[in-house]
Structures are given as structure tokens and as C-alpha cells.
Design a protein around this motif. Sequence first.
Motif, short mmCIF file in Angstrom:
data_model
loop_
_atom_site.label_atom_id
_atom_site.label_comp_id
_atom_site.label_asym_id
_atom_site.label_seq_id
_atom_site.Cartn_x
_atom_site.Cartn_y
_atom_site.Cartn_z
N VAL A 1 0.83 -1.21 0.00
CA VAL A 1 0.00 0.00 0.00
C VAL A 1 0.86 1.26 0.00
O VAL A 1 0.55 2.24 -0.70
CB VAL A 1 -1.02 -0.01 1.17
N GLU A 2 1.96 1.25 0.72
CA GLU A 2 2.85 2.41 0.72
C GLU A 2 3.44 2.64 -0.67
O GLU A 2 3.49 3.77 -1.16
CB GLU A 2 3.98 2.21 1.73
N ARG A 3 3.91 1.57 -1.28
CA ARG A 3 4.56 1.68 -2.58
C ARG A 3 3.57 2.18 -3.64
O ARG A 3 3.89 3.07 -4.43
CB ARG A 3 5.13 0.33 -3.01
N ALA A 4 2.38 1.60 -3.67
CA ALA A 4 1.42 1.95 -4.72
C ALA A 4 0.88 3.36 -4.54
O ALA A 4 0.72 4.11 -5.52
CB ALA A 4 0.28 0.94 -4.75
N ALA A 5 0.60 3.75 -3.31
CA ALA A 5 0.09 5.10 -3.06
C ALA A 5 1.14 6.14 -3.44
O ALA A 5 0.83 7.16 -4.08
CB ALA A 5 -0.31 5.25 -1.59
N ALA B 1 -4.76 -1.28 10.37
CA ALA B 1 -3.33 -1.51 10.15
C ALA B 1 -2.88 -0.89 8.84
O ALA B 1 -1.78 -0.33 8.75
CB ALA B 1 -3.03 -3.01 10.17
N VAL B 2 -3.72 -0.98 7.82
CA VAL B 2 -3.38 -0.38 6.53
C VAL B 2 -3.34 1.15 6.66
O VAL B 2 -2.41 1.81 6.20
CB VAL B 2 -4.37 -0.81 5.44
N ARG B 3 -4.34 1.70 7.32
CA ARG B 3 -4.41 3.15 7.52
C ARG B 3 -3.15 3.66 8.23
O ARG B 3 -2.63 4.73 7.90
CB ARG B 3 -5.66 3.48 8.34
N ALA B 4 -2.66 2.88 9.20
CA ALA B 4 -1.49 3.29 9.97
C ALA B 4 -0.23 3.38 9.12
O ALA B 4 0.74 4.05 9.50
CB ALA B 4 -1.27 2.33 11.13
N ARG B 5 -0.24 2.71 7.96
CA ARG B 5 0.93 2.73 7.07
C ARG B 5 0.94 3.93 6.12
O ARG B 5 1.94 4.16 5.44
CB ARG B 5 0.95 1.45 6.22
#
Length: 198
Positions: free
Chosen positions: A35-39, A60-64
Motif C-alpha cells: 500500500v505504501e509503494r502503490a500510493a 493496520a493499513v491506515r497506519a501505514r
Amino acid sequence: MTPPPVAGLLLAAGGGRRLGGRAKALLTYRGRTFVERAAEALLDAGCGPVHVVVGAAGQAVRARLADAYTVVANPEWETGMGSSLRAGLASLDGTGAAAALVALVDQPWVGAEAMARVRAAHRSPATLAQAVYGGERRGHPVLLGAAHFAGVARAARGDQGARAYLREHAGEITLVECGDVAAPDDIDEPGDLIDLPQ
């Protein structure tokens, strides 16, 4: 005059059913989560705002994700990609976006270069554009002009996303070759993780 923005829309809600229930957004590639890489790739491609639709392991995703992104919760994520696409498009209301560049979180080999190419095909709210690989295989990212948002949302059901709508409007789509800078392979099963550097 500044052109109207092309929003980035990252669908990152999947629960990885065939991966044993591991949320795909939290898988890692070269030390960073999908998710970090794609965003970040959507930002680097010139998209803004960037909205990220989350579902499985949502907190957990939001926290990244950094504050640069708008996080959109999809409570219906288990029904398939269609609900995430609808939620993401609805979240763009009021942003002034003339188009949305839609990317999938489980395609780690699709980066900013391919995203920027498809984004560059934007001409007006009526634009439809799609990445193509090797001249034949159509895939993501997909650019949806704002004039298509309502129609895509109506057609998006189950795991189909925009597929049915794009098929109906095939003659309007600008195809953008990305096979030299990206690969559309997605991560669906444990075996797909073998070639993924951690």
C-alpha cells in the motif's frame, strides 16, 4: 490556467482469501508494504488527490499511510472489488477531479512510470484510457474521466470492477503500452510470493 486534477484511486481493500487471509495491502516488497509503494507511485505519477480504499485490516493499513493520502473505508469490501471502486469514486465527489487513475494494490510491478503514461492520456472528462502490455493484454492502471464515474459505479459489481463498463465502451478507450516499464502480474496465491524480494 492550471488543468483540472487527475485523482489517484488505489483499491487496497482485499482480504487475500487465496493467500490464507493475509491482507494484500500489508504484504511487503523490497522492505515496504504494497500500500505504501502503490500510493506513493500514484503521487509520483502526478496524481492528486490520492484516495486509498481500505477494508481488510483497515486500521493496520491506515497506519501505514502518510497524511498525504485520503483513506476511504469500504465496509462492504468482502463483496469484491466492485464495492471498493464504487466507494472510491463516491469519495471523489467535491474534489474537482476531472478523472481518476485507478490502480490495484496487489500489482507490485506496476509503478509510477506506467501510471504516469496512462495519466498522460487524459484529455477531458470524457477520456477513457487503459494500460496494455505487449500490445494485447489489457490491465491496470485505468484512467476514468469524470463523465464516466456514474456509469462505472452502476456497472461495478462483485469482483468485476470496471470491466463490464470498459467492454461496453471499448471503442472509446485509448490504449497505452506499458509492457516495457511494468508487468501486470498480481499477487493472488502463496506461490506468487516466491519471486517477490522481501
